[in-house]
Design an enzyme around this catalytic site. Structure first.
Site, mmCIF file in Angstrom:
data_model
loop_
_atom_site.group_PDB
_atom_site.id
_atom_site.type_symbol
_atom_site.label_atom_id
_atom_site.label_comp_id
_atom_site.label_asym_id
_atom_site.label_seq_id
_atom_site.Cartn_x
_atom_site.Cartn_y
_atom_site.Cartn_z
ATOM 1 N N GLU A 1 0.832 -1.208 0.000
ATOM 2 C CA GLU A 1 0.000 0.000 0.000
ATOM 3 C C GLU A 1 0.862 1.251 0.000
ATOM 4 O O GLU A 1 2.086 1.180 0.065
ATOM 5 C CB GLU A 1 -0.980 -0.021 1.167
ATOM 6 C CG GLU A 1 -0.339 -0.091 2.526
ATOM 7 C CD GLU A 1 -1.370 -0.223 3.646
ATOM 8 O OE1 GLU A 1 -2.482 0.305 3.508
ATOM 9 O OE2 GLU A 1 -1.044 -0.859 4.662
ATOM 10 N N LYS B 1 2.566 4.747 1.237
ATOM 11 C CA LYS B 1 3.028 5.328 2.490
ATOM 12 C C LYS B 1 2.613 6.790 2.479
ATOM 13 O O LYS B 1 3.206 7.611 1.772
ATOM 14 C CB LYS B 1 4.547 5.187 2.619
ATOM 15 C CG LYS B 1 5.059 5.645 3.981
ATOM 16 C CD LYS B 1 6.481 5.186 4.199
ATOM 17 C CE LYS B 1 6.942 5.332 5.633
ATOM 18 N NZ LYS B 1 6.595 6.542 6.313
ATOM 19 N N ASP C 1 2.073 10.569 3.476
ATOM 20 C CA ASP C 1 2.977 11.503 4.140
ATOM 21 C C ASP C 1 2.145 12.544 4.882
ATOM 22 O O ASP C 1 1.782 13.578 4.330
ATOM 23 C CB ASP C 1 3.856 12.172 3.067
ATOM 24 C CG ASP C 1 5.044 12.858 3.689
ATOM 25 O OD1 ASP C 1 5.280 12.648 4.894
ATOM 26 O OD2 ASP C 1 5.729 13.607 2.973
ATOM 27 N N TYR D 1 -5.109 2.611 7.871
ATOM 28 C CA TYR D 1 -4.324 1.506 7.314
ATOM 29 C C TYR D 1 -3.969 0.429 8.344
ATOM 30 O O TYR D 1 -3.307 -0.546 8.009
ATOM 31 C CB TYR D 1 -3.055 2.006 6.633
ATOM 32 C CG TYR D 1 -2.249 3.010 7.426
ATOM 33 C CD1 TYR D 1 -1.653 2.663 8.617
ATOM 34 C CD2 TYR D 1 -2.094 4.314 6.958
ATOM 35 C CE1 TYR D 1 -0.927 3.582 9.340
ATOM 36 C CE2 TYR D 1 -1.364 5.245 7.674
ATOM 37 C CZ TYR D 1 -0.777 4.881 8.870
ATOM 38 O OH TYR D 1 -0.058 5.792 9.587
ATOM 39 N N LYS E 1 11.030 3.856 0.496
ATOM 40 C CA LYS E 1 10.714 5.273 0.254
ATOM 41 C C LYS E 1 11.188 5.738 -1.118
ATOM 42 O O LYS E 1 12.022 5.108 -1.757
ATOM 43 C CB LYS E 1 11.402 6.105 1.326
ATOM 44 C CG LYS E 1 10.781 5.946 2.695
ATOM 45 C CD LYS E 1 10.909 7.274 3.377
ATOM 46 C CE LYS E 1 10.742 7.238 4.856
ATOM 47 N NZ LYS E 1 10.833 8.578 5.401
ATOM 48 N N CYS F 1 12.049 50.737 -6.943
ATOM 49 C CA CYS F 1 10.990 49.876 -7.460
ATOM 50 C C CYS F 1 11.149 49.769 -8.980
ATOM 51 O O CYS F 1 11.266 50.794 -9.657
ATOM 52 C CB CYS F 1 9.631 50.467 -7.098
ATOM 53 S SG CYS F 1 8.275 49.674 -7.986
ATOM 54 N N CYS G 1 7.928 51.826 -10.670
ATOM 55 C CA CYS G 1 7.721 53.287 -10.578
ATOM 56 C C CYS G 1 8.985 54.046 -10.191
ATOM 57 O O CYS G 1 8.971 55.255 -10.058
ATOM 58 C CB CYS G 1 6.596 53.591 -9.600
ATOM 59 S SG CYS G 1 7.052 53.234 -7.898
ATOM 60 N N CYS H 1 8.139 48.652 -2.151
ATOM 61 C CA CYS H 1 7.935 49.917 -2.843
ATOM 62 C C CYS H 1 6.908 50.685 -2.005
ATOM 63 O O CYS H 1 5.790 50.212 -1.826
ATOM 64 C CB CYS H 1 7.386 49.662 -4.247
ATOM 65 S SG CYS H 1 6.647 51.144 -4.959
ATOM 66 N N CYS I 1 2.037 53.424 -7.217
ATOM 67 C CA CYS I 1 2.829 52.606 -8.156
ATOM 68 C C CYS I 1 1.873 51.766 -9.007
ATOM 69 O O CYS I 1 0.976 51.096 -8.482
ATOM 70 C CB CYS I 1 3.769 51.710 -7.360
ATOM 71 S SG CYS I 1 4.518 50.404 -8.340
HETATM 72 S S1 IVH Z 1 1.665 0.768 9.059
HETATM 73 C C1 IVH Z 1 3.478 -1.229 12.745
HETATM 74 N N1 IVH Z 1 0.929 1.771 6.780
HETATM 75 O O1 IVH Z 1 4.699 5.482 8.460
HETATM 76 C C2 IVH Z 1 3.342 -0.527 11.461
HETATM 77 N N2 IVH Z 1 2.216 3.138 8.235
HETATM 78 O O2 IVH Z 1 7.319 4.624 9.647
HETATM 79 C C3 IVH Z 1 2.386 0.587 11.578
HETATM 80 N N3 IVH Z 1 2.596 5.408 7.377
HETATM 81 O O3 IVH Z 1 4.153 6.330 11.790
HETATM 82 C C4 IVH Z 1 2.389 1.490 10.451
HETATM 83 N N4 IVH Z 1 1.470 5.163 5.501
HETATM 84 O O4 IVH Z 1 2.665 7.372 10.117
HETATM 85 C C5 IVH Z 1 1.593 1.990 7.922
HETATM 86 N N5 IVH Z 1 0.152 2.546 4.738
HETATM 87 C C6 IVH Z 1 0.803 2.762 5.867
HETATM 88 C C7 IVH Z 1 1.412 4.004 6.163
HETATM 89 C C8 IVH Z 1 2.118 4.149 7.356
HETATM 90 C C9 IVH Z 1 2.175 6.002 6.256
HETATM 91 C C10 IVH Z 1 3.432 6.069 8.389
HETATM 92 C C11 IVH Z 1 2.896 6.029 9.785
HETATM 93 C C12 IVH Z 1 3.980 5.537 10.670
HETATM 94 C C13 IVH Z 1 5.165 5.595 9.791
HETATM 95 C C14 IVH Z 1 6.052 4.436 10.137
#
Ligand code: IVH
Length: 696
Positions: free
Chosen positions: A116, A118, A120, A227, A347, A441, A444, A459, A464
């Site tokens: 899945e 990650k 941010d 998640y 990542k 500026c 002007c 300015c 102006c």
């Molecule tokens: S699972 C025990 N799934 O990544 C594992 N974490 O480095 C629990 N995060 O603090 C996390 N997307 O904030 C999981 N699909 C995802 C995620 C995810 C983002 C973040 C989460 C966590 C950090 C861990």
């Protein structure tokens, strides 16, 4: 059926219906009815609830209203720690992770992986008890987080009660994110209000949740993707891939599971598609980007595709997460130190690109700010062509030593705003010289000035041409006078032709002169004039905002309007009167004083009123009998809190969120907890709702 039960049923069915629409709109992204119809349902419910306070429920959709600011967040412990993930930046590490899994499990067979995104953002845990939202806790240090329930409740996407009744405990974990479009909108707003802008959507999401004032959180557009789970009682699941649907069924948002084979077939050649094809594919897949992959090979394919499409998504991700799909295997694998052995993240590096700065242009803003902007040879970063980047001010230019003709590395902050990361000094031409902002500026030629303690050059000439133009654009904008037919191009034409040089000139335009302008026919001129005419009936707050006083954004303008009630009163305000207003600090007060002491400003305001600008009435306060008194409301009351709050405010009182020495009275309902204890300790008297209404 008695009258009461039928009303109760009506209220409950409205609540159900609104919950269903909130879910379709915020979770499934599929609105079922028009906004107006939704508003009507909501208003009907509000009305019925206020007429029949005995049916109050803390879980009603009307109870998302933001309360008063807190003094700080209290700490709460996670029942199961929120751990972190092993990180890697290299897709080959995915195979290493997979090998480790197989070795630990002592198997030669494939181990199913759940892959899945990650997300941010800010990690969050929602605790439901008996299916009601009971707590919302930030990740914190993983063991103890902050209680942000009041803020999370303002997100319509978060159900206050789960769709399935009587689940003893359900802890949903996920990430709160701000969509890129909402982030850009928010930063524009912050800039206008003279507030700090956020560097990226993650900071904006975190800043919005860690807000002491829930009203601010309520105004930010946030979503939470679930998640994982914490403690769960009363529901069973055997694989990670069952979770997204479970979340959805309960009313929570989660990325859904798609079929990996078709995903791969559709998207493995993504970069070679046309823009239109890309858009269509993203539209098709954007809600189902989680997959069960049969082994590390498929997980790597997933990583590569997501890396290619990440910039097309409307929220930031910084990689992928891979988990063993079977919960039984997760249990067998267990943990190493602070992270699970059964999961890992891979990542993405932030995308950067190299280009050349062709020139540095100086833009003059509405307030006169001179902003240096690097104009670069167009280059694609993160799927978007970038050709300019703000260099902010002289201090920033000096810090990075950016010069014309420099080769630079750029990236998009939070994948959105282009920024110069560094200069490649070894590629610098020999004759290069440091870049200095002009002393005058560029439009002007007035000598520019720097305010004390500020990095920005300005300015100072209000006449102006660049400033006039930007001010006019602001004056007519949607949140200001809202003259929608007066677009940027026409404003430029009007200034160039000498027809308009100040706001009031707009209201003196005549069709004869307008018809002489290029590209202006009878129909467009008529439309323009009628949209100008329509704008004359406005609200005082909008008008104040339109005037473009520095640091007076939409909100501040509203509070000025509420506190002064008329433009004349504002024109004769003193600094002390301004400072007495809650949301106004010395910086804003001084800026307003400066404006109202300028003859030009005052005469322009009067001119605007004499050409016909009118203000709709602002509601008068019922009395001032609670002036100077501060109330705290606590416990379960017989009427909605909002109603009590409005009653106090309409009578000149103030409502705050926590009890302190300054609290005059505690308005007390049933089952009051810590606030009552605090009030007793400090000797703050309590009142019931009835007593409050009779208080003189
Ligand atoms: S699972 C025990 N799934 O990544 C594992 N974490 O480095 C629990 N995060 O603090 C996390 N997307 O904030 C999981 N699909 C995802 C995620 C995810 C983002 C973040 C989460 C966590 C950090 C861990």
């Amino acid at each position: 059926m008695s009258k009461k039960t039928s009303i109760e049923n009506q209220i409950e069915s409205l609540r159900e219906e609104i919950r269903k629409h909130d879910h379709s709109y915020y979770v499934l992204d599929k609105p079922l009815i028009a906004d107006r119809e939704y508003d009507k349902l909501y208003k009907d419910l509000q009305k019925l609830e206020s007429e029949n306070p005995e049916f109050f429920s803390a879980n009603s959709p009307t109870q998302r209203v933001a309360g008063q600011p807190k003094e700080g967040f209290s700490k709460l412990e996670h029942r199961i720690p929120m751990l972190s993930l092993q990180n890697s930046y290299d897709k080959n590490d995915i195979s290493e992770f997979y090998k480790r899994l197989k070795k630990f499990l002592q198997t030669e067979e494939d181990v199913e992986l759940f892959c899945e995104l990650k997300f941010d953002g800010l990690a969050m845990e929602l605790v439901y008890e008996n299916s009601s939202l009971h707590a919302a806790i930030t990740r914190g240090d993983g063991i103890i987080g902050e209680d942000v329930l009041a803020n999370m409740k303002t997100l319509k996407q978060i159900p206050l009660q789960l769709n399935q009744k009587d689940i003893p405990v359900f802890e949903a974990r996920g990430e709160v994110v701000m969509e890129k479009s909402a982030f850009l909108e928010l930063n524009n707003y912050q800039e206008e209000e003279g507030l700090n802008t956020f560097a990226n959507p993650r900071n904006a999401a975190a800043g919005s949740i860690r807000q002491l004032d829930p009203r601010v959180t309520a105004s930010r557009k946030l979503s939470m993707f679930c998640y994982a789970t914490g403690v769960v009682e009363g529901i069973n699941f055997e694989s990670q891939s069952e979770l997204p649907k479970l979340f959805n069924d309960l009313g929570l948002k989660a990325m859904q599971v798609g079929d990996f084979k078709s995903f791969y077939k559709d998207l493995n050649q993504f970069t070679e598609k046309t823009e239109a094809q890309k858009k269509k594919l993203i539209e098709k897949w954007k809600n189902q980007l989680s997959f069960v992959c049969k082994n590390d090979e498929e997980a790597i394919q997933y990583y590569e595709i997501i890396q290619n499409i990440r910039h097309e998504l409307n929220f930031d991700i910084d990689g992928i997460v891979i988990k063993t799909n079977s919960i039984a295997l997760q249990e067998e694998l267990g943990f190493i130190a602070r992270s699970p052995r059964w999961a890992s993240s891979a990542k993405f590096e932030p995308e950067q690109a190299e280009t050349i700065i062709e020139k540095i242009q100086i833009q003059v803003g509405r307030t006169g700010a001179l902003t240096p902007v690097a104009i670069m040879k167009p280059v694609i970063v993160g799927g978007v062509t970038v050709s300019n980047a703000t260099l902010h001010n002289q201090d920033e230019i000096d810090r990075k030593d950016v010069r014309v003709n420099d080769s630079v590395i750029i990236q998009r902050a939070g994948d959105v705003i282009p920024e110069v990361v560094k200069v490649l000094k070894d590629k610098r031409p020999k004759d290069s010289v440091p870049f200095l902002l002009p002393e005058n500026c560029p439009v002007c030629d007035t000598p520019a000035k720097k305010d004390e303690g500020e990095a920005v050059l300005r300015c100072p000439n209000p006449a102006c041409q660049a400033r006039v133009q930007e001010n006019l654009k602001h004056f007519v904008s949607r949140k200001a006078m809202n003259i929608d037919k007066l677009g940027d191009k026409i404003i430029e034409q009007l200034i160039d032709s000498g027809l308009v040089s100040k706001f009031s000139d707009i209201y003196k335009l005549e069709s004869e002169k307008l018809l002489q302008l290029e590209r202006q026919g009878k129909k467009s001129v008529d439309n323009l004039l009628s949209s100008i005419e329509k704008s004359k009936k406005t609200e005082l707050g909008r008008f104040i905002y339109s005037l473009g006083i520095r640091f007076v954004g939409e909100q501040t303008a509203k509070s000025l309007a509420q506190n002064f009630g008329s433009m004349e009163a504002l024109l004769s305000a003193s600094e002390d009167e301004l400072m007495a207003i809650d949301d106004i600090g010395p910086k804003v007060a001084q800026s307003v004083i400066e404006a109202i002491h300028q003859d030009n400003f005052v005469s322009e305001v009067r001119e605007l009123i004499s050409v016909g600008i009118q203000f709709k009435e602002i509601k008068e306060k019922s009395s001032e009998k609670f002036a100077g008194l501060t109330f705290v409301i606590t416990g379960t009351l017989s009427v909605p809190r909002n109603q009590i709050k409005s009653f106090i405010e309409d009578n000149g009182g103030k409502v705050t969120g926590s009890v302190s020495k300054k609290t005059s009275y505690l308005v007390l309902g049933e089952d009051a907890g810590s606030k009552l204890a605090k009030a007793t300790e400090l000797g703050v008297p309590s009142l019931s709702w009835d007593e409050l209404q009779n208080l003189q």
